[in-house]
Design a protein around this motif. Structure first.
Motif, short mmCIF file in Angstrom:
data_model
loop_
_atom_site.label_atom_id
_atom_site.label_comp_id
_atom_site.label_asym_id
_atom_site.label_seq_id
_atom_site.Cartn_x
_atom_site.Cartn_y
_atom_site.Cartn_z
N THR A 251 24.48 -13.07 -22.63
CA THR A 251 24.89 -14.11 -21.83
C THR A 251 23.67 -14.32 -20.77
O THR A 251 23.53 -13.41 -20.20
N PHE A 252 23.14 -15.44 -20.60
CA PHE A 252 22.08 -15.54 -19.67
C PHE A 252 22.80 -15.66 -18.22
O PHE A 252 23.39 -16.70 -17.99
N SER B 33 11.75 -13.43 -13.23
CA SER B 33 12.79 -12.20 -13.93
C SER B 33 14.00 -12.91 -14.17
O SER B 33 14.39 -13.71 -13.38
N VAL B 34 14.74 -12.37 -15.18
CA VAL B 34 16.30 -12.92 -15.36
C VAL B 34 17.10 -11.97 -15.65
O VAL B 34 16.55 -10.80 -15.97
N GLU B 35 18.27 -12.02 -15.39
CA GLU B 35 19.40 -11.14 -15.59
C GLU B 35 20.18 -11.64 -16.82
O GLU B 35 20.69 -12.80 -17.12
N VAL B 36 20.38 -10.72 -18.02
CA VAL B 36 21.06 -10.99 -19.10
C VAL B 36 22.33 -9.66 -19.49
O VAL B 36 21.91 -8.87 -19.32
N GLU B 37 23.33 -10.34 -19.63
CA GLU B 37 24.38 -9.32 -19.95
C GLU B 37 24.29 -9.22 -21.67
O GLU B 37 24.47 -10.58 -22.14
N MET B 38 24.03 -8.01 -21.98
CA MET B 38 23.59 -7.89 -23.44
C MET B 38 25.07 -7.98 -24.34
O MET B 38 26.28 -8.08 -23.62
N ALA C 98 12.87 -23.18 -21.53
CA ALA C 98 13.97 -22.93 -22.55
C ALA C 98 15.31 -22.44 -21.78
O ALA C 98 16.46 -22.85 -21.86
N LEU C 99 15.12 -21.37 -20.73
CA LEU C 99 16.06 -20.73 -20.09
C LEU C 99 16.89 -21.62 -19.22
O LEU C 99 17.94 -21.86 -19.03
N ASN C 100 15.77 -22.39 -18.55
CA ASN C 100 16.48 -23.36 -17.63
C ASN C 100 17.24 -24.57 -18.35
O ASN C 100 18.17 -24.98 -17.87
N SER D 108 24.99 -19.34 -20.52
CA SER D 108 24.99 -19.81 -21.71
C SER D 108 24.49 -18.59 -22.63
O SER D 108 24.17 -17.43 -22.00
N LYS D 109 25.10 -18.55 -23.74
CA LYS D 109 24.71 -17.45 -24.93
C LYS D 109 23.39 -17.69 -25.35
O LYS D 109 23.23 -18.68 -26.01
#
Length: 150
Positions: A89-90, A98-103, A121-123, A129-130
């Motif tokens: 999850t973004f 840099s970004v944080e992602v919950e794996m 794409a992330l924006n 979002s998954k």
């Protein structure tokens, strides 16, 4: 006469403030060491309690404040290795690069984002979002970098 009185009063006030400010002992002067020692002995109990609180607090954030071990930093060989695929999850941008992602396994990871297409794409996907993405090492960095987002 009044102007002269105000001028003299102003000069005296400035002089008095200067004398008071210059008359204070510096922390390194021998006279202040005696006062400091007495104060330190009185505050020993409070300092001990504060130190215990600080230790207890720092234990909860220990993983994020430890210095990076040189073995955790990627090498050129790591950068040239085959990229991995991950899902999660973004959670959003940590800073501009840099970004944080919950794996998928529940672990939170920070990834660098260097590619402008990946940033776009992330924006477009938005926070929460998954995402499925490929990531790999960046030489000289401890965190991985996102190479593409699907």
């Amino acid at each position: 006469m009044r102007k002269r009185f105000l001028l003299i009063a102003g000069i005296l006030l400035i002089g008095a403030v200067s004398l008071v400010a210059c008359g204070k002992k510096s922390p390194s002067s021998p006279e202040s060491e005696v006062t400091t020692e007495a104060t330190e002995s009185k505050d020993t109990e409070a300092t001990t309690e504060d130190a215990q609180t600080t230790v207890a607090t720092s234990e909860t954030t220990e993983a994020t404040t430890e210095p990076v071990d040189s073995g955790d930093v990627a090498t050129k060989e790591d950068e040239e290795a085959k990229p991995e695929t991950g899902t999660g999850t973004f959670n959003g941008w940590v800073d501009s690069g840099s970004v944080e992602v919950e794996m998928a396994n529940g672990e939170y990871k920070t990834f660098f984002v260097y590619n402008e297409d990946v940033k776009k794409a992330l924006n477009d996907k938005g926070e929460g979002s998954k995402i499925t993405f490929t990531y790999g090492a960046k030489a000289g960095q401890a965190n991985m970098q996102i190479l593409s987002v699907k």
